[in-house]
Write a protein that holds these residues in place. Structure first.
Motif, PDB file in Angstrom:
ATOM      1  N   GLY A   1       0.818  -1.209   0.000  1.00  0.00           N
ATOM      2  CA  GLY A   1       0.000   0.000   0.000  1.00  0.00           C
ATOM      3  C   GLY A   1       0.849   1.255   0.000  1.00  0.00           C
ATOM      4  O   GLY A   1       0.544   2.230  -0.692  1.00  0.00           O
ATOM      5  N   LYS A   2       1.937   1.206   0.791  1.00  0.00           N
ATOM      6  CA  LYS A   2       2.824   2.374   0.815  1.00  0.00           C
ATOM      7  C   LYS A   2       3.516   2.553  -0.526  1.00  0.00           C
ATOM      8  O   LYS A   2       3.690   3.672  -1.010  1.00  0.00           O
ATOM      9  CB  LYS A   2       3.866   2.209   1.931  1.00  0.00           C
ATOM     10  CG  LYS A   2       3.300   2.384   3.324  1.00  0.00           C
ATOM     11  CD  LYS A   2       4.389   2.392   4.354  1.00  0.00           C
ATOM     12  CE  LYS A   2       3.827   2.789   5.715  1.00  0.00           C
ATOM     13  NZ  LYS A   2       3.317   4.166   5.719  1.00  0.00           N
ATOM     14  N   GLU A   3       3.929   1.418  -1.105  1.00  0.00           N
ATOM     15  CA  GLU A   3       4.583   1.512  -2.401  1.00  0.00           C
ATOM     16  C   GLU A   3       3.601   2.040  -3.454  1.00  0.00           C
ATOM     17  O   GLU A   3       3.957   2.854  -4.306  1.00  0.00           O
ATOM     18  CB  GLU A   3       5.132   0.152  -2.822  1.00  0.00           C
ATOM     19  CG  GLU A   3       5.956   0.219  -4.093  1.00  0.00           C
ATOM     20  CD  GLU A   3       6.648  -1.088  -4.403  1.00  0.00           C
ATOM     21  OE1 GLU A   3       7.608  -1.067  -5.163  1.00  0.00           O
ATOM     22  OE2 GLU A   3       6.201  -2.124  -3.892  1.00  0.00           O
ATOM     23  N   LYS A   4       2.357   1.584  -3.338  1.00  0.00           N
ATOM     24  CA  LYS A   4       1.340   2.070  -4.268  1.00  0.00           C
ATOM     25  C   LYS A   4       1.153   3.576  -4.090  1.00  0.00           C
ATOM     26  O   LYS A   4       1.003   4.316  -5.076  1.00  0.00           O
ATOM     27  CB  LYS A   4       0.022   1.344  -4.010  1.00  0.00           C
ATOM     28  CG  LYS A   4      -1.089   1.777  -4.958  1.00  0.00           C
ATOM     29  CD  LYS A   4      -2.365   1.009  -4.662  1.00  0.00           C
ATOM     30  CE  LYS A   4      -3.493   1.460  -5.595  1.00  0.00           C
ATOM     31  NZ  LYS A   4      -4.757   0.746  -5.309  1.00  0.00           N
ATOM     32  N   GLN A   5       1.182   4.016  -2.837  1.00  0.00           N
ATOM     33  CA  GLN A   5       1.037   5.445  -2.574  1.00  0.00           C
ATOM     34  C   GLN A   5       2.192   6.234  -3.192  1.00  0.00           C
ATOM     35  O   GLN A   5       1.994   7.296  -3.790  1.00  0.00           O
ATOM     36  CB  GLN A   5       0.982   5.694  -1.067  1.00  0.00           C
ATOM     37  CG  GLN A   5       0.793   7.164  -0.701  1.00  0.00           C
ATOM     38  CD  GLN A   5       0.765   7.363   0.794  1.00  0.00           C
ATOM     39  OE1 GLN A   5       0.990   6.442   1.552  1.00  0.00           O
ATOM     40  NE2 GLN A   5       0.487   8.584   1.214  1.00  0.00           N
ATOM     41  N   VAL A   6       3.418   5.669  -3.037  1.00  0.00           N
ATOM     42  CA  VAL A   6       4.569   6.343  -3.634  1.00  0.00           C
ATOM     43  C   VAL A   6       4.431   6.353  -5.153  1.00  0.00           C
ATOM     44  O   VAL A   6       4.740   7.347  -5.822  1.00  0.00           O
ATOM     45  CB  VAL A   6       5.873   5.634  -3.206  1.00  0.00           C
ATOM     46  CG1 VAL A   6       7.056   6.201  -3.977  1.00  0.00           C
ATOM     47  CG2 VAL A   6       6.089   5.818  -1.718  1.00  0.00           C
ATOM     48  N   GLN A   7       3.964   5.222  -5.703  1.00  0.00           N
ATOM     49  CA  GLN A   7       3.787   5.159  -7.150  1.00  0.00           C
ATOM     50  C   GLN A   7       2.704   6.152  -7.605  1.00  0.00           C
ATOM     51  O   GLN A   7       2.799   6.723  -8.689  1.00  0.00           O
ATOM     52  CB  GLN A   7       3.421   3.735  -7.572  1.00  0.00           C
ATOM     53  CG  GLN A   7       4.517   2.704  -7.327  1.00  0.00           C
ATOM     54  CD  GLN A   7       5.789   2.997  -8.089  1.00  0.00           C
ATOM     55  OE1 GLN A   7       5.764   3.708  -9.090  1.00  0.00           O
ATOM     56  NE2 GLN A   7       6.902   2.464  -7.605  1.00  0.00           N
ATOM     57  N   GLN A   8       1.699   6.315  -6.718  1.00  0.00           N
ATOM     58  CA  GLN A   8       0.672   7.310  -7.054  1.00  0.00           C
ATOM     59  C   GLN A   8       1.274   8.718  -7.054  1.00  0.00           C
ATOM     60  O   GLN A   8       0.938   9.539  -7.909  1.00  0.00           O
ATOM     61  CB  GLN A   8      -0.479   7.227  -6.046  1.00  0.00           C
ATOM     62  CG  GLN A   8      -1.379   6.007  -6.237  1.00  0.00           C
ATOM     63  CD  GLN A   8      -2.433   5.901  -5.157  1.00  0.00           C
ATOM     64  OE1 GLN A   8      -2.248   6.418  -4.064  1.00  0.00           O
ATOM     65  NE2 GLN A   8      -3.528   5.223  -5.460  1.00  0.00           N
ATOM     66  N   GLN A   9       2.146   8.976  -6.085  1.00  0.00           N
ATOM     67  CA  GLN A   9       2.825  10.271  -6.072  1.00  0.00           C
ATOM     68  C   GLN A   9       3.659  10.442  -7.335  1.00  0.00           C
ATOM     69  O   GLN A   9       3.637  11.495  -7.979  1.00  0.00           O
ATOM     70  CB  GLN A   9       3.725  10.372  -4.833  1.00  0.00           C
ATOM     71  CG  GLN A   9       2.971  10.392  -3.524  1.00  0.00           C
ATOM     72  CD  GLN A   9       3.909  10.485  -2.334  1.00  0.00           C
ATOM     73  OE1 GLN A   9       5.032  10.940  -2.463  1.00  0.00           O
ATOM     74  NE2 GLN A   9       3.439  10.050  -1.183  1.00  0.00           N
ATOM     75  N   PHE A  10       4.389   9.380  -7.666  1.00  0.00           N
ATOM     76  CA  PHE A  10       5.201   9.451  -8.866  1.00  0.00           C
ATOM     77  C   PHE A  10       4.316   9.581 -10.106  1.00  0.00           C
ATOM     78  O   PHE A  10       4.616  10.351 -11.036  1.00  0.00           O
ATOM     79  CB  PHE A  10       6.069   8.201  -8.974  1.00  0.00           C
ATOM     80  CG  PHE A  10       6.823   8.113 -10.268  1.00  0.00           C
ATOM     81  CD1 PHE A  10       7.936   8.913 -10.492  1.00  0.00           C
ATOM     82  CD2 PHE A  10       6.422   7.251 -11.274  1.00  0.00           C
ATOM     83  CE1 PHE A  10       8.623   8.847 -11.679  1.00  0.00           C
ATOM     84  CE2 PHE A  10       7.106   7.182 -12.455  1.00  0.00           C
ATOM     85  CZ  PHE A  10       8.215   7.983 -12.671  1.00  0.00           C
ATOM     86  N   GLY A  11       3.213   8.802 -10.094  1.00  0.00           N
ATOM     87  CA  GLY A  11       2.296   8.888 -11.226  1.00  0.00           C
ATOM     88  C   GLY A  11       1.716  10.274 -11.382  1.00  0.00           C
ATOM     89  O   GLY A  11       1.535  10.775 -12.498  1.00  0.00           O
ATOM     90  N   SER A  12       1.433  10.901 -10.226  1.00  0.00           N
ATOM     91  CA  SER A  12       0.911  12.266 -10.284  1.00  0.00           C
ATOM     92  C   SER A  12       1.954  13.213 -10.874  1.00  0.00           C
ATOM     93  O   SER A  12       1.624  14.122 -11.653  1.00  0.00           O
ATOM     94  CB  SER A  12       0.526  12.729  -8.877  1.00  0.00           C
ATOM     95  OG  SER A  12      -0.460  11.884  -8.329  1.00  0.00           O
ATOM     96  N   LEU A  13       3.218  12.982 -10.507  1.00  0.00           N
ATOM     97  CA  LEU A  13       4.288  13.836 -11.016  1.00  0.00           C
ATOM     98  C   LEU A  13       4.491  13.601 -12.511  1.00  0.00           C
ATOM     99  O   LEU A  13       4.611  14.556 -13.298  1.00  0.00           O
ATOM    100  CB  LEU A  13       5.584  13.549 -10.249  1.00  0.00           C
ATOM    101  CG  LEU A  13       6.775  14.451 -10.574  1.00  0.00           C
ATOM    102  CD1 LEU A  13       6.421  15.912 -10.355  1.00  0.00           C
ATOM    103  CD2 LEU A  13       7.977  14.060  -9.709  1.00  0.00           C
TER     104      LEU A  13
END
Length: 891
Positions: A354-366
């Motif tokens: 879940g945390k990795e997904k959150q980081v990926q979401q942050q990266f995806g947003s960027l």
């Protein structure tokens, strides 16, 4: 002392009578007292002559003194020296007799001082006593001292010596003998204590001093029947233990007191002078051990005292509930280990996912932000390009906008150097240079320049936007935003965007490399950061497990045993087993309380026997729990103490301690790495690495079949290009093909020729030769011709077309015509030899020349649309047609 002297002094009247026969002895008085004897001797005069003679040194000194009076010399010496030296002076014998001196002393001093005055007798006491016994005593109530009683083989007492018994005293002894022989067991104390009164003190003391008491006691002992332990009571289990009863029970203490009292229970003396004997009715009947047993039988057992030591209930006493090494290993391998298929690993893995997904979401947003900016900018640029094309197609606009190109064509045509310009310089570069010069003169920008500077846009607008950090919006949830620091944004630019931008030939390609649809690749390497969080989980789990392992072992817990509970899941088998334990223990306890004589399940003893054996009270809940576990529960596998750890304990710790701590921690973006960007070409190299159509054709064909291009006849470079193109959009592939094509033509790739999508870079202009170029063109190019192959055939070698030359080379190949005869010079490295071969094949005709002149005469008209003719050769027209159609996808 003789018998008769003892006889005299035994009776006071006889002693007084004998004393009356004596006279005072003053000589004995002096001699019996050393102080008196010395005083008497000192009454003699000092003899100093003897004093000198008694010391050799004095005698020698006297002789040397030449004195004639030894007495006088000796007196002088003693007075001056002798008495200080401790010398003694001999005396002469006293002048008064010792008796007279003694009498005087007695009368004047002795009797006042309480001194004893000896007497002298004409007869000894022994002689006087014998005379009295023989003449009087034997007829009276008197006795001579000595043993008088004996014991026969049957234990009967008899008078062994009657000679020492006076006639009147004999009756007492005969009565005593009768009383002793008639006594019964249990009468020893009154018998012995009544003897003194019965026979008198003198007779009793004579018995006491001459084994009479021992004889009587021995005779009485014969009457006593020893107590048989077989008649004694036994404990409910095991035999009577006198040592235990004596040392460990109140009954034993009471018995010891009674036994000690019996050792002096019979007083045959007087109140003032007691003389104690053991009570044979106790000490003669029992040993100390049998007396303890008798006491237990008659008093102790009924009082509830134990007759032997209770056995230790070892199972509950020594029970320890602790984590074993095997259990520790099992919990680490199956539950609390961070690696492998464990509960902790799965739980933490889910949390970290879940945390990795959150980081990926942050990266995806960027990346979505970057993608949107790039796409928006490309849309704007293409809109301008479409507007330009629209105006370019309007009447009169084209002539104005393309005036620099038209003038360049006219100048090159009028100068006559258009055809041979290729031998001087690159015709296209010369054309571009001329157009730039005319652009300055006309004031109309040349279309060869950059329409949109994407590199500047990337450096100033896109990168500049991220330098101080940025807040980006989640593309899926518009209400959610992420704040990213400048440090991370810089790394994002340097490690992610820039490698992709630098590798891209077009904005379409750049956009495609950052699209979120790259489902097969995780751009972030979060392993380091995730590993830190996993380390935290591992440390907490290890500390928890080590804490359980090192906890002091749990001992038997009676409360738990009677009502076992634990932290279990409902489906845990222990839940059922615990309920069985509760029911059975409760049932057995009720039975033990109601009817203790009921046998314990599976045993030959009753509950009461077991309770006694272990010294446990079945009515006490705690003690019964121990008893039950020892007798029944252990064999049934009942649990005597709470588990130090259960599976649910461990999972609860994971869920309530470890996971919340992990959840509260964020992935540190400083530890997140961007995976290295792999270009499509690098990927293609890795795919076919080690596979070659020459060295392992089977593997090569297998690979081509997997790629779906079997039978296409592609070489290694073509296969690589095919694989690389699969990772690019059609627009991206088209731009790269256009750049390659223009380089082969010797034309500098520009946005004018390729489209505004192209990221124009100077390093893209490379001299390339098409692998399909004709041999004739290659010969002239090697000789210094710098123009493209189309220019070569369209402007320099106008007598033959490229298609015709390709046809001839195909015929001359191994698959077509054999080289020889008039075809032999086609592949010559000498351009003029090759040219001669062509001339021999195609002769020059007037018709051709006329046609060419006609084409040339109308070639340089500028703004006259009606008279304007096409200036392209037919082969050039075809190639340019193909070229323009190639770029339709960029509009």
């Amino acid at each position: 002392m003789g018998v008769y002297e003892d006889y005299v002094y035994t009776y006071s009247d006889l002693e007084n009578a004998y004393e009356a026969t004596g006279v005072n002895d003053f000589g004995a008085y002096v001699q019996d007292n050393p102080d008196l004897l010395q005083a008497y001797n000192n009454t003699g005069a000092r003899n100093f002559s003897k004093y000198v003679n008694s010391y050799a040194d004095l005698l020698d000194a006297f002789k040397k003194s030449k004195s004639n009076n030894k007495e006088e010399w000796g007196r002088n010496h003693w007075q001056k020296n002798g008495q200080q030296e401790g010398r003694t002076v001999p005396r002469d014998a006293p002048t008064q007799t010792i008796e007279n001196w003694g009498k005087d002393h007695w009368q004047n001093h002795g009797q006042k001082e309480g001194r004893e005055l000896p007497r002298s007798y004409s007869q000894s006491a022994e002689e006087w006593g014998k005379t009295h016994w023989d003449n009087n005593g034997k007829k009276e109530d008197r006795i001579l001292g000595g043993a008088k009683l004996g014991i026969d083989a049957n234990g009967k007492v008899y008078l062994a010596d009657k000679k020492g018994i006076g006639e009147k005293a004999l009756t007492y002894y005969e009565g005593l003998v009768d009383s002793v022989n008639a006594s019964k067991e249990g009468s020893y104390k009154p018998l012995m204590e009544g003897m003194r009164r019965a026979i008198g003190d003198i007779k009793f003391n004579d018995l006491l001093n001459n084994t009479g008491v021992e004889v009587i006691s021995a005779s009485y002992q014969k009457k006593i029947q020893p107590w048989d332990p077989k008649n004694g009571a036994q404990p409910p289990t095991g035999g009577f233990d006198s040592d235990y009863y004596y040392a460990s029970t109140p009954g034993g203490s009471a018995a010891e007191t009674q036994w000690d009292a019996a050792q002096e229970a019979v007083n045959i003396g007087t109140a003032d002078e007691p003389y104690y004997l053991p009570d044979l009715d106790i000490t003669g009947r029992y040993s100390f051990d049998t007396y303890l047993h008798w006491h237990y039988t008659t008093q102790g057992k009924s009082a509830g005292y134990r007759g032997n030591e209770a056995q230790l209930a070892e199972l509950p006493e020594y029970y320890e509930e602790a984590m074993t090494d095997a259990e520790y290993q099992q919990y680490r391998d199956k539950v609390l280990g961070i690696e492998g298929d464990t509960i902790l690993s799965k739980s933490v893995g889910t949390e970290l996912a879940g945390k990795e997904k959150q980081v990926q979401q942050q990266f995806g947003s960027l990346t979505n932000d970057s993608l949107k900016k790039a796409a928006d900018e490309l849309v704007k640029a293409k809109a301008k390009e479409r507007d330009f094309e629209f105006y370019k197609g309007l009447e009169g606009f084209n002539e104005v906008l393309t005036i620099n190109e038209t003038l360049t064509n006219s100048l090159l045509g009028d100068s006559g150097i258009g055809g041979i310009l290729g031998f001087v310089t690159n015709p296209e570069k010369a054309r571009e240079s001329l157009e730039e010069s005319l652009s300055k003169a006309t004031g109309i920008p040349s279309l060869n320049g950059v329409t949109y500077n994407w590199q500047k846009w990337f450096d100033e607008q896109l990168v500049g936007n991220y330098e101080k950090g940025i807040e980006v919006q989640d593309p899926v949830d518009p209400t959610k935003t992420y704040k990213l620091t400048g440090d991370f944004a810089k790394r994002y630019v340097d490690e992610y965007l820039k490698p992709r931008f630098d590798n891209s030939k077009s904005m379409s390609e750049f956009i495609s490399t950052i699209e979120l649809q790259q489902q097969d690749k995780n751009i972030f390497d979060t392993q380091k950061s995730l590993a830190k969080l996993k380390d935290v989980a591992a440390l907490r789990a290890e500390a928890y497990l080590d804490g359980v392992y090192s906890t002091a072992p749990l001992n038997f817990d009676a409360g738990f045993y009677m009502d076992p509970t634990g932290n279990f899941t409902p489906d845990d088998p222990k839940v059922t087993r615990y309920q069985e334990q509760v029911d059975q223990v409760a049932k057995d306890w009720e039975t033990a309380k109601r009817n203790g004589e009921t046998n314990a399940p599976g045993t030959d003893w009753t509950w009461n026997q077991w309770a006694y054996h272990y010294g446990l009270d079945p009515n006490d809940k705690t003690q019964f729990a121990k008893l039950h576990y020892q007798v029944v529960g252990a064999a049934k596998g009942y649990d005597p103490a709470k588990d130090v750890i259960t599976l649910k304990d461990a999972t609860d710790y994971i869920n309530t301690k470890i996971l919340p701590e992990i959840a509260a921690k964020d992935i540190d973006l400083a530890d997140v790495n961007f995976l290295q960007f792999v270009t499509p070409e690098e990927f293609a190299d890795s795919v076919i690495e080690g596979v070659s159509p020459e060295t392992n054709k089977d593997e090569w064909d297998k690979m081509l079949g997997t790629l779906g291009i079997a039978g296409e006849g592609m070489g290694v470079d073509e296969v690589k290009r095919y694989i690389a193109d699969q990772f690019r959009t059609n627009n991206a592939v088209n731009v790269r093909e256009a750049i390659k094509y223009l380089n082969e033509k010797g034309v500098t790739p520009t946005q004018k020729k390729v489209g505004v999508d192209y990221i124009q870079r100077a390093e893209d202009a490379k001299a390339e030769t098409s692998p399909y170029a004709t041999s004739l063109y290659k010969a002239f190019k090697n000789a210094g011709y710098q123009g493209s192959e189309d220019d070569f055939y369209g402007k320099f070698m106008t007598d033959v077309s490229k298609e015709e030359m390709q046809l001839m080379e195909q015929g001359a190949s191994e698959k077509g015509l054999q080289l020889g005869g008039k075809y032999a010079g086609l592949t010559s490295e000498d351009p003029f030899t090759a040219l001669g071969s062509i001339s021999s094949l195609f002769g020059s005709t007037e018709e051709n020349a006329t046609d060419k002149e006609k084409a040339t005469s109308s070639y340089f008209k500028l703004l006259d649309d009606e008279d304007k003719e096409e200036y392209k050769s037919k082969s050039g027209e075809r190639i340019l047609g193909e070229f323009t159609s190639f770029f339709k996808g960029f509009a």
